[in-house]
Scaffold this motif. Structure first.
Motif, PDB file in Angstrom:
ATOM      1  N   THR A  60      37.199   9.848 -89.093  1.00 11.74           N
ATOM      2  CA  THR A  60      38.206   8.798 -88.938  1.00 11.74           C
ATOM      3  C   THR A  60      38.355   8.392 -87.482  1.00 11.74           C
ATOM      4  OG1 THR A  60      39.409   9.640 -90.873  1.00 11.74           O
ATOM      5  CG2 THR A  60      40.613   8.185 -89.370  1.00 11.74           C
ATOM      6  N   ILE A  61      38.355   9.394 -86.587  1.00 16.21           N
ATOM      7  CA  ILE A  61      38.428   9.098 -85.149  1.00 16.21           C
ATOM      8  C   ILE A  61      37.250   8.232 -84.722  1.00 16.21           C
ATOM      9  CG2 ILE A  61      38.150  10.145 -82.859  1.00 16.21           C
ATOM     10  CD1 ILE A  61      39.906  12.412 -83.720  1.00 16.21           C
ATOM     11  N   LEU A  62      36.054   8.591 -85.185  1.00 16.68           N
ATOM     12  CA  LEU A  62      34.859   7.834 -84.804  1.00 16.68           C
ATOM     13  C   LEU A  62      34.932   6.399 -85.307  1.00 16.68           C
ATOM     14  CD1 LEU A  62      32.090   7.842 -83.483  1.00 16.68           C
ATOM     15  CD2 LEU A  62      31.124   8.674 -85.638  1.00 16.68           C
ATOM     16  N   ILE A  63      35.383   6.212 -86.553  1.00 15.20           N
ATOM     17  CA  ILE A  63      35.489   4.859 -87.118  1.00 15.20           C
ATOM     18  C   ILE A  63      36.522   4.041 -86.349  1.00 15.20           C
ATOM     19  CG2 ILE A  63      36.191   3.556 -89.165  1.00 15.20           C
ATOM     20  CD1 ILE A  63      35.021   5.831 -90.855  1.00 15.20           C
ATOM     21  N   LEU A  64      37.709   4.628 -86.096  1.00 19.07           N
ATOM     22  CA  LEU A  64      38.737   3.914 -85.340  1.00 19.07           C
ATOM     23  C   LEU A  64      38.250   3.584 -83.935  1.00 19.07           C
ATOM     24  CD1 LEU A  64      41.925   5.951 -86.359  1.00 19.07           C
ATOM     25  CD2 LEU A  64      41.195   3.723 -87.218  1.00 19.07           C
ATOM     26  N   TRP A  65      37.491   4.495 -83.350  1.00 22.97           N
ATOM     27  CA  TRP A  65      36.934   4.282 -82.006  1.00 22.97           C
ATOM     28  C   TRP A  65      36.001   3.070 -82.001  1.00 22.97           C
ATOM     29  CZ3 TRP A  65      34.513   9.014 -78.997  1.00 22.97           C
ATOM     30  CH2 TRP A  65      34.325   8.658 -77.665  1.00 22.97           C
ATOM     31  N   LEU A  66      35.113   2.994 -82.989  1.00 25.93           N
ATOM     32  CA  LEU A  66      34.163   1.881 -83.063  1.00 25.93           C
ATOM     33  C   LEU A  66      34.864   0.561 -83.365  1.00 25.93           C
ATOM     34  CD1 LEU A  66      31.253   3.632 -85.010  1.00 25.93           C
ATOM     35  CD2 LEU A  66      31.358   3.107 -82.565  1.00 25.93           C
ATOM     36  N   VAL A  67      35.857   0.604 -84.265  1.00 23.09           N
ATOM     37  CA  VAL A  67      36.601  -0.619 -84.581  1.00 23.09           C
ATOM     38  C   VAL A  67      37.373  -1.105 -83.358  1.00 23.09           C
ATOM     39  CG1 VAL A  67      38.472  -1.578 -85.987  1.00 23.09           C
ATOM     40  CG2 VAL A  67      36.774  -0.081 -87.038  1.00 23.09           C
ATOM     41  N   ASP A  68      37.983  -0.171 -82.629  1.00 23.92           N
ATOM     42  CA  ASP A  68      38.715  -0.535 -81.420  1.00 23.92           C
ATOM     43  C   ASP A  68      37.777  -1.155 -80.396  1.00 23.92           C
ATOM     44  OD1 ASP A  68      41.210  -0.392 -79.817  1.00 23.92           O
ATOM     45  OD2 ASP A  68      40.058   1.007 -78.577  1.00 23.92           O
ATOM     46  N   ALA A  69      36.565  -0.616 -80.281  1.00 29.38           N
ATOM     47  CA  ALA A  69      35.584  -1.188 -79.348  1.00 29.38           C
ATOM     48  C   ALA A  69      35.152  -2.578 -79.799  1.00 29.38           C
ATOM     49  CB  ALA A  69      34.373  -0.260 -79.259  1.00 29.38           C
ATOM     50  N   TRP A  70      35.010  -2.763 -81.105  1.00 27.15           N
ATOM     51  CA  TRP A  70      34.599  -4.079 -81.627  1.00 27.15           C
ATOM     52  C   TRP A  70      35.675  -5.119 -81.379  1.00 27.15           C
ATOM     53  CZ3 TRP A  70      36.309  -7.075 -85.923  1.00 27.15           C
ATOM     54  CH2 TRP A  70      35.474  -8.152 -86.238  1.00 27.15           C
ATOM     55  N   LEU A  71      36.946  -4.744 -81.544  1.00 31.81           N
ATOM     56  CA  LEU A  71      38.036  -5.692 -81.329  1.00 31.81           C
ATOM     57  C   LEU A  71      38.196  -6.034 -79.854  1.00 31.81           C
ATOM     58  CD1 LEU A  71      40.733  -4.278 -83.797  1.00 31.81           C
ATOM     59  CD2 LEU A  71      39.300  -6.309 -84.092  1.00 31.81           C
ATOM     60  N   LYS A  72      37.990  -5.060 -78.976  1.00 25.82           N
ATOM     61  CA  LYS A  72      38.134  -5.289 -77.542  1.00 25.82           C
ATOM     62  C   LYS A  72      36.866  -5.833 -76.897  1.00 25.82           C
ATOM     63  CE  LYS A  72      41.588  -1.675 -76.731  1.00 25.82           C
ATOM     64  NZ  LYS A  72      41.878  -0.394 -76.037  1.00 25.82           N
ATOM     65  N   LYS A  73      35.778  -5.845 -77.667  1.00 33.10           N
ATOM     66  CA  LYS A  73      34.476  -6.280 -77.135  1.00 33.10           C
ATOM     67  C   LYS A  73      34.026  -5.407 -75.969  1.00 33.10           C
ATOM     68  CE  LYS A  73      34.784  -9.722 -79.982  1.00 33.10           C
ATOM     69  NZ  LYS A  73      34.053  -9.677 -81.279  1.00 33.10           N
ATOM     70  N   GLU A  74      34.485  -4.159 -75.995  1.00 38.68           N
ATOM     71  CA  GLU A  74      34.131  -3.239 -74.920  1.00 38.68           C
ATOM     72  C   GLU A  74      34.260  -1.812 -75.448  1.00 38.68           C
ATOM     73  OE1 GLU A  74      35.035  -2.822 -70.138  1.00 38.68           O
ATOM     74  OE2 GLU A  74      36.574  -3.633 -71.484  1.00 38.68           O
ATOM     75  N   PHE A  75      33.218  -1.003 -75.231  1.00 41.73           N
ATOM     76  CA  PHE A  75      33.218   0.372 -75.724  1.00 41.73           C
ATOM     77  C   PHE A  75      33.582   1.320 -74.586  1.00 41.73           C
ATOM     78  CE2 PHE A  75      32.296   3.707 -78.587  1.00 41.73           C
ATOM     79  CZ  PHE A  75      31.671   4.721 -77.875  1.00 41.73           C
ATOM     80  N   PHE A  76      34.695   2.012 -74.743  1.00 37.79           N
ATOM     81  CA  PHE A  76      35.161   2.956 -73.732  1.00 37.79           C
ATOM     82  C   PHE A  76      34.651   4.353 -74.057  1.00 37.79           C
ATOM     83  CE2 PHE A  76      38.467  -0.365 -73.777  1.00 37.79           C
ATOM     84  CZ  PHE A  76      38.414  -0.748 -72.452  1.00 37.79           C
ATOM     85  N   PHE A  77      34.176   5.024 -73.052  1.00 37.42           N
ATOM     86  CA  PHE A  77      33.751   6.415 -73.215  1.00 37.42           C
ATOM     87  C   PHE A  77      33.813   7.102 -71.863  1.00 37.42           C
ATOM     88  CE2 PHE A  77      29.614   6.384 -71.132  1.00 37.42           C
ATOM     89  CZ  PHE A  77      29.324   5.030 -71.112  1.00 37.42           C
ATOM     90  N   SER A  78      33.801   8.418 -71.903  1.00 35.68           N
ATOM     91  CA  SER A  78      33.828   9.207 -70.682  1.00 35.68           C
ATOM     92  C   SER A  78      32.436   9.739 -70.385  1.00 35.68           C
ATOM     93  CB  SER A  78      34.811  10.375 -70.822  1.00 35.68           C
ATOM     94  OG  SER A  78      34.681  11.266 -69.737  1.00 35.68           O
ATOM     95  N   ALA A  79      32.047   9.694 -69.124  1.00 29.70           N
ATOM     96  CA  ALA A  79      30.754  10.220 -68.706  1.00 29.70           C
ATOM     97  C   ALA A  79      30.891  11.627 -68.137  1.00 29.70           C
ATOM     98  CB  ALA A  79      30.116   9.297 -67.664  1.00 29.70           C
ATOM     99  N   ASN A  80      31.961  12.333 -68.520  1.00 26.95           N
ATOM    100  CA  ASN A  80      32.190  13.692 -68.036  1.00 26.95           C
ATOM    101  C   ASN A  80      31.030  14.596 -68.425  1.00 26.95           C
ATOM    102  OD1 ASN A  80      33.277  16.439 -67.757  1.00 26.95           O
ATOM    103  ND2 ASN A  80      35.220  15.397 -67.396  1.00 26.95           N
ATOM    104  N   LEU A  81      30.503  15.333 -67.441  1.00 28.74           N
ATOM    105  CA  LEU A  81      29.331  16.179 -67.669  1.00 28.74           C
ATOM    106  C   LEU A  81      29.622  17.399 -68.536  1.00 28.74           C
ATOM    107  CD1 LEU A  81      27.687  16.088 -64.126  1.00 28.74           C
ATOM    108  CD2 LEU A  81      27.150  14.694 -66.128  1.00 28.74           C
ATOM    109  N   LEU A  82      30.900  17.693 -68.798  1.00 29.20           N
ATOM    110  CA  LEU A  82      31.223  18.830 -69.648  1.00 29.20           C
ATOM    111  C   LEU A  82      30.740  18.630 -71.091  1.00 29.20           C
ATOM    112  CD1 LEU A  82      34.867  19.669 -68.471  1.00 29.20           C
ATOM    113  CD2 LEU A  82      32.789  20.972 -68.039  1.00 29.20           C
ATOM    114  N   GLN A  83      30.384  17.399 -71.427  1.00 27.19           N
ATOM    115  CA  GLN A  83      29.874  17.130 -72.769  1.00 27.19           C
ATOM    116  C   GLN A  83      28.417  17.564 -72.940  1.00 27.19           C
ATOM    117  OE1 GLN A  83      31.793  13.020 -74.113  1.00 27.19           O
ATOM    118  NE2 GLN A  83      31.277  12.991 -71.942  1.00 27.19           N
ATOM    119  N   LEU A  84      27.724  17.746 -71.838  1.00 30.63           N
ATOM    120  CA  LEU A  84      26.294  18.070 -71.910  1.00 30.63           C
ATOM    121  C   LEU A  84      25.996  19.384 -72.618  1.00 30.63           C
ATOM    122  CD1 LEU A  84      24.942  16.827 -68.453  1.00 30.63           C
ATOM    123  CD2 LEU A  84      24.788  15.724 -70.694  1.00 30.63           C
TER     124      LEU A  84
END
Length: 350
Positions: A60-84
């Motif tokens: 659900t988080i992923l779907i809401l994230w993608l829909v929010d990016a589609w509505l804003k025409k911009e995809f927000f994400f963090s480039a924090n290296l802790l995800q590696l």
């Protein structure tokens, strides 16, 4: 189009990504606060149905994230290296599933064909990759949508309150000497504590919530009129941790306390001037005294509750114990041999 956050100062900025958070952004933040609570209540999400609920919520988080990016025409994400590290584990798991293992033994000797993957248990590896995917979605969303101090304060407050509530529930459950969780779930061969099937897992949960609480208590981020509430929460969590009888939990708690005191020593020594040397020494002594006082309060409280067996086991001086390692030396030797036989790719996740 994307926007990155590459350092912690941007992550905690009051308007790191969106000045006016959308409803979808608020919904994602609500789910980020709710998932740890629900996972803990659901026996620590060790059952398949609990993991299924986490999968639905993460999806659900992923779907809401993608829909929010589609509505804003911009995809927000963090480039924090802790995800590696999470991505690296997922990659290792996928490599382990490749059919690269070969046998010189005839397949007629086995009732079932031997696995050809690098993982000795491909089913467990696949299942763990799914879990890592759930963890990665949650972690990436947390880095992206906990993007200002207001949200950070809210989720920290939620963690502390929930951690103190679960600690209080666990203490009552241990004093009642119940052998089931919520009075309905038998733990099997494990020893339960609060909502967790295994008391050592609850100890790990307490370490995380207690670390945040003590961090605020020993730092400068909290006003003096709110410190009493933090002290109460820390005492409840500490007592619950000791009652688990987990030696690893006790060592981790002492490590957290030692780290916080050392970090404060270094920070205050860096900030002090020659004129303030006497006052700085007094503050450092007061800080060390506070840490020792907390330890005495926790141990004394456990003794007053009559749980001396949990205390002596946690310290590691249980009388009559033939093997103080509880068989762990054999497990460590076996694990070392597995590592030496599979030093690069491993024998399979989970």
């Amino acid at each position: 189009m994307s926007k990155n956050s590459t350092n912690s100062s941007d992550w905690l900025d009051e308007a790191a990504f969106d000045d006016e958070p959308s409803r979808l952004s608020r919904a994602i933040f609500f789910l980020l606060c709710a998932i740890p609570v629900l996972a803990t209540i659901a026996y620590g999400a060790v059952d398949t149905w609990g993991l299924g609920i986490l999968s639905l919520l993460s999806g659900t988080i992923l779907i809401l994230w993608l829909v929010d990016a589609w509505l804003k025409k911009e995809f927000f994400f963090s480039a924090n290296l802790l995800q590696l590290p999470l991505l690296g584990l997922i990659l290792i798991g996928l490599i382990q599933l490749l059919p690269l293992r070969s046998y010189d033994i005839s397949g007629d000797l086995f009732a079932v064909p031997p696995v050809s993957s690098l993982s000795l248990d491909p089913y467990a590896t696949r299942f763990f990759i799914i879990q890592l995917g759930i963890f990665f979605i949650f972690f990436a969303a947390a880095l992206t949508f906990i993007n200002n101090r207001k949200r950070l304060q809210k989720i920290v407050l939620a963690i502390i309150i929930f951690g103190a509530a679960m600690a209080f529930f666990g203490i009552l459950q241990r004093l009642a000497d119940t052998e089931t969780i919520y009075g309905i779930r038998p733990p099997g061969q494990a020893i339960p504590f609060a909502s967790f099937v295994n008391q050592h897992h609850f100890a790990a949960f307490m370490e995380m919530t207690l670390g945040i609480t003590l961090g605020l208590l020993f730092g400068k981020a909290t006003k003096k009129d709110k410190r009493l509430l933090l002290v109460i929460a820390a005492v409840l969590m500490g007592i619950a941790l000791i009652l688990t009888g987990s030696r690893g939990g006790m060592l981790s708690f002492l490590g957290i306390l030692a780290f916080l005191i050392s970090a404060n020593f270094l920070r205050r020594n860096k900030e002090r001037t020659e004129m303030d040397k006497t006052g700085s020494i007094r503050r450092n002594l007061a800080l060390a005294g506070s840490g020792l006082a907390l330890i005495f309060i926790l141990f004394g409280s456990v003794l007053l509750l009559g749980e001396d067996q949990s205390l002596v086991r946690g310290i590691g001086i249980t009388p009559g114990a033939g093997d103080y390692s509880s068989g762990r030396l054999h497990f460590w030797q076996t694990a070392l041999q597995i590592f030496l036989n599979n030093p690069v790719i491993g024998a399979g996740l989970d």
